[in-house]
Design a protein around this motif. Structure first.
Motif, PDB file in Angstrom:
ATOM      1  N   PRO A  77       0.828  -1.221   0.000  1.00 33.19           N
ATOM      2  CA  PRO A  77       0.000   0.000   0.000  1.00 33.19           C
ATOM      3  C   PRO A  77       0.854   1.259   0.000  1.00 33.19           C
ATOM      4  CG  PRO A  77      -0.645  -1.536   1.753  1.00 33.19           C
ATOM      5  CD  PRO A  77       0.657  -2.022   1.214  1.00 33.19           C
ATOM      6  N   GLU A  78       0.263   2.350  -0.418  1.00 30.98           N
ATOM      7  CA  GLU A  78       0.937   3.633  -0.320  1.00 30.98           C
ATOM      8  C   GLU A  78       0.944   4.077   1.141  1.00 30.98           C
ATOM      9  OE1 GLU A  78       2.609   5.401  -2.538  1.00 30.98           O
ATOM     10  OE2 GLU A  78       2.322   3.700  -3.883  1.00 30.98           O
ATOM     11  N   ALA A  79       1.997   4.732   1.560  1.00 32.34           N
ATOM     12  CA  ALA A  79       2.116   5.177   2.954  1.00 32.34           C
ATOM     13  C   ALA A  79       1.807   6.663   3.070  1.00 32.34           C
ATOM     14  CB  ALA A  79       3.521   4.881   3.475  1.00 32.34           C
ATOM     15  N   LYS A  80       1.306   7.031   4.256  1.00 30.08           N
ATOM     16  CA  LYS A  80       0.979   8.432   4.525  1.00 30.08           C
ATOM     17  C   LYS A  80       2.039   9.065   5.427  1.00 30.08           C
ATOM     18  CE  LYS A  80      -2.977   6.956   6.025  1.00 30.08           C
ATOM     19  NZ  LYS A  80      -4.339   6.851   6.625  1.00 30.08           N
ATOM     20  N   VAL A  81       2.144  10.367   5.348  1.00 27.89           N
ATOM     21  CA  VAL A  81       3.099  11.123   6.163  1.00 27.89           C
ATOM     22  C   VAL A  81       2.493  11.369   7.540  1.00 27.89           C
ATOM     23  CG1 VAL A  81       4.382  13.290   6.347  1.00 27.89           C
ATOM     24  CG2 VAL A  81       4.038  12.225   4.109  1.00 27.89           C
ATOM     25  N   PRO A  82       3.285  11.219   8.621  1.00 28.71           N
ATOM     26  CA  PRO A  82       2.758  11.464   9.970  1.00 28.71           C
ATOM     27  C   PRO A  82       2.553  12.947  10.226  1.00 28.71           C
ATOM     28  CG  PRO A  82       5.109  11.045  10.062  1.00 28.71           C
ATOM     29  CD  PRO A  82       4.687  10.797   8.636  1.00 28.71           C
ATOM     30  N   LYS A 117      15.562   7.653  14.656  1.00 33.23           N
ATOM     31  CA  LYS A 117      14.296   8.242  14.214  1.00 33.23           C
ATOM     32  C   LYS A 117      13.089   7.522  14.814  1.00 33.23           C
ATOM     33  CE  LYS A 117      15.445  10.501   9.823  1.00 33.23           C
ATOM     34  NZ  LYS A 117      14.721  11.762  10.067  1.00 33.23           N
ATOM     35  N   PHE A 118      13.211   7.071  16.051  1.00 35.37           N
ATOM     36  CA  PHE A 118      12.082   6.354  16.650  1.00 35.37           C
ATOM     37  C   PHE A 118      10.812   7.189  16.740  1.00 35.37           C
ATOM     38  CE2 PHE A 118       9.446   5.396  20.336  1.00 35.37           C
ATOM     39  CZ  PHE A 118       9.045   4.090  20.043  1.00 35.37           C
ATOM     40  N   PRO A 119      10.828   8.422  17.298  1.00 38.17           N
ATOM     41  CA  PRO A 119       9.563   9.158  17.431  1.00 38.17           C
ATOM     42  C   PRO A 119       8.845   9.354  16.100  1.00 38.17           C
ATOM     43  CG  PRO A 119      11.279  10.203  18.722  1.00 38.17           C
ATOM     44  CD  PRO A 119      11.959   9.192  17.856  1.00 38.17           C
ATOM     45  N   GLN A 120       9.615   9.709  15.056  1.00 37.13           N
ATOM     46  CA  GLN A 120       9.005   9.944  13.751  1.00 37.13           C
ATOM     47  C   GLN A 120       8.424   8.653  13.165  1.00 37.13           C
ATOM     48  OE1 GLN A 120      12.101  10.815  14.817  1.00 37.13           O
ATOM     49  NE2 GLN A 120      12.946  12.495  13.583  1.00 37.13           N
ATOM     50  N   PHE A 121       9.190   7.574  13.244  1.00 42.84           N
ATOM     51  CA  PHE A 121       8.729   6.311  12.675  1.00 42.84           C
ATOM     52  C   PHE A 121       7.576   5.734  13.490  1.00 42.84           C
ATOM     53  CE2 PHE A 121       9.216   1.592  12.178  1.00 42.84           C
ATOM     54  CZ  PHE A 121       8.829   1.540  10.841  1.00 42.84           C
ATOM     55  N   HIS A 122       7.650   5.863  14.803  1.00 47.61           N
ATOM     56  CA  HIS A 122       6.571   5.388  15.676  1.00 47.61           C
ATOM     57  C   HIS A 122       5.251   6.055  15.295  1.00 47.61           C
ATOM     58  CE1 HIS A 122       4.203   5.883  19.491  1.00 47.61           C
ATOM     59  NE2 HIS A 122       4.440   4.592  19.577  1.00 47.61           N
ATOM     60  N   SER A 123       5.286   7.367  15.096  1.00 48.94           N
ATOM     61  CA  SER A 123       4.084   8.089  14.684  1.00 48.94           C
ATOM     62  C   SER A 123       3.602   7.619  13.318  1.00 48.94           C
ATOM     63  CB  SER A 123       4.372   9.589  14.651  1.00 48.94           C
ATOM     64  OG  SER A 123       3.247  10.319  14.222  1.00 48.94           O
ATOM     65  N   ALA A 124       4.531   7.425  12.400  1.00 46.06           N
ATOM     66  CA  ALA A 124       4.175   7.007  11.042  1.00 46.06           C
ATOM     67  C   ALA A 124       3.564   5.615  11.007  1.00 46.06           C
ATOM     68  CB  ALA A 124       5.411   7.060  10.147  1.00 46.06           C
ATOM     69  N   ASN A 141      -0.251   4.867   9.567  1.00 45.33           N
ATOM     70  CA  ASN A 141      -0.430   3.936   8.450  1.00 45.33           C
ATOM     71  C   ASN A 141      -0.949   2.567   8.877  1.00 45.33           C
ATOM     72  OD1 ASN A 141       0.758   5.195   5.810  1.00 45.33           O
ATOM     73  ND2 ASN A 141       2.161   5.814   7.448  1.00 45.33           N
ATOM     74  N   GLN A 142      -1.489   2.491  10.073  1.00 41.67           N
ATOM     75  CA  GLN A 142      -1.985   1.206  10.584  1.00 41.67           C
ATOM     76  C   GLN A 142      -3.091   0.652   9.690  1.00 41.67           C
ATOM     77  OE1 GLN A 142      -4.880   0.826  13.931  1.00 41.67           O
ATOM     78  NE2 GLN A 142      -3.072   0.189  15.097  1.00 41.67           N
ATOM     79  N   PRO A 143      -2.963  -0.616   9.258  1.00 44.91           N
ATOM     80  CA  PRO A 143      -4.021  -1.243   8.458  1.00 44.91           C
ATOM     81  C   PRO A 143      -5.182  -1.670   9.354  1.00 44.91           C
ATOM     82  CG  PRO A 143      -2.239  -2.787   8.849  1.00 44.91           C
ATOM     83  CD  PRO A 143      -1.795  -1.475   9.433  1.00 44.91           C
ATOM     84  N   GLU A 144      -6.230  -2.194   8.748  1.00 44.63           N
ATOM     85  CA  GLU A 144      -7.327  -2.749   9.537  1.00 44.63           C
ATOM     86  C   GLU A 144      -6.773  -3.813  10.478  1.00 44.63           C
ATOM     87  OE1 GLU A 144     -10.584  -1.931   9.698  1.00 44.63           O
ATOM     88  OE2 GLU A 144     -10.133  -0.244   8.372  1.00 44.63           O
ATOM     89  N   GLU A 145      -7.326  -3.879  11.682  1.00 42.69           N
ATOM     90  CA  GLU A 145      -6.805  -4.789  12.706  1.00 42.69           C
ATOM     91  C   GLU A 145      -6.742  -6.235  12.215  1.00 42.69           C
ATOM     92  OE1 GLU A 145      -7.724  -5.791  17.415  1.00 42.69           O
ATOM     93  OE2 GLU A 145      -9.302  -5.036  16.110  1.00 42.69           O
TER      94      GLU A 145
END
Length: 293
Positions: A95-100, A195-202, A206-210
């Motif tokens: 899938p395409e990813a979104k920016v945090p 880059k943990f904070p940035q990647f964690h937010s991202a 971008n979380q998929p359906e559970e």
């Protein structure tokens, strides 16, 4: 008359059964909308407990057709299996990813460290401590990260608070798959990459359906690209599952702390109410009541 009495009793019993079932359903629904339950039944949390039908089929096929310790089988050779896997990976639709949120960039210079199964963001000597327990596949953790967690950005930047993240992966066991483990491994790798904070937010943006086991290494790398995380060592760690043993350590920390659902947030030793987690204003009040502004 006796027959009528028996029928009446039976009818009342059926009605009571329907009422009990309805009450149970409502209770379960109420639980479902507050958090993701770890439902710890003792099964192996690393995706070896409850499996999706496809995972069970794969395990069954391996048991009947794979190479056994006693010698080779009539099944496909390991090289053929690897070729098939490589072909499948090459056909994966990512899938395409979104920016945090832009706000996460304010955390770029906030120190991050790992101790045991916990990742800590913030100055080690900060006066206040917030403990956050999350599973990458939990939709309520996403709600917290996009809502209440935004109230932590300012105090983190100012050095008033440190946040201790314990990343669980029980939803792989509950739902089947390996998405939580993959994401937790990548989050650990992001610490080394700075880059943990940035990647964690991202990851949560971008979380998929559970129910979808979509946190694949390929998708996680695409998410990382959105925060400028292109480090070769990070890419290798995500692809190879370098920190999978640490993922187990993090899950042990989650269990040892007696946490049974996510998100669970503890502010200076006090568990925050669930209904205060999902809006920035609501969680800011929790922080303010604890002396964090």
């Amino acid at each position: 008359m006796a027959v009528r009495a028996v029928r009446a009793v039976r009818k009342a019993g059926r009605r009571a059964g329907r009422v009990a079932a309805s009450v149970t359903a409502v209770a379960l629904l109420g639980a479902a909308v507050t958090a993701c339950d770890s439902d710890d039944d003792g099964d192996d949390w690393m995706g070896m407990g409850k499996k999706s039908p496809s995972a069970s089929a794969t395990s069954s096929d391996s048991a009947s057709g794979g190479e056994s310790p006693g010698g080779p089988s009539d099944g496909p050779s390991s090289s053929s299996s690897q070729d098939s896997q490589d072909s499948q990976d090459s056909q994966e639709t990512v899938p395409e990813a979104k920016v945090p949120p832009v706000s996460v960039e304010r955390l770029a210079k906030v120190p991050t460290a790992v101790k045991g199964g916990v990742i800590t963001v913030g100055k080690p000597g900060a006066e206040h401590t917030v403990k956050v327990y999350e599973d990458p596949r939990c939709p309520f953790c996403k709600k917290f990260e996009e809502g209440g967690a935004q109230a932590l950005v300012g105090p983190l930047v100012d050095g008033d608070v440190k946040v201790e993240y314990t990343i669980a992966s029980f939803l792989d066991r509950n739902l089947g798959g390996s998405g939580s483990v993959n994401a937790a491994n990548a989050l650990r790798a992001a610490v080394e990459a700075g880059k943990f904070p940035q990647f964690h937010s991202a990851v949560f943006v971008n979380q998929p359906e559970e129910s979808e086991d979509a946190f694949t290494p390929a998708f996680l790398l695409k998410i990382a690209d959105k925060v400028g995380l292109r480090d070769a060592a990070f890419q290798k760690a995500v692809t190879n599952g370098t920190y999978k043993s640490w993922v187990g350590t993090a899950m042990d920390a989650f269990t040892d702390d007696g946490v049974t659902g996510t998100p669970t947030v503890v502010v200076d030793g006090e568990k925050a109410a669930s209904d205060a987690l999902y809006t920035e204003a609501g969680f800011r009040k929790v922080l303010k009541d604890a002396g964090i502004s």
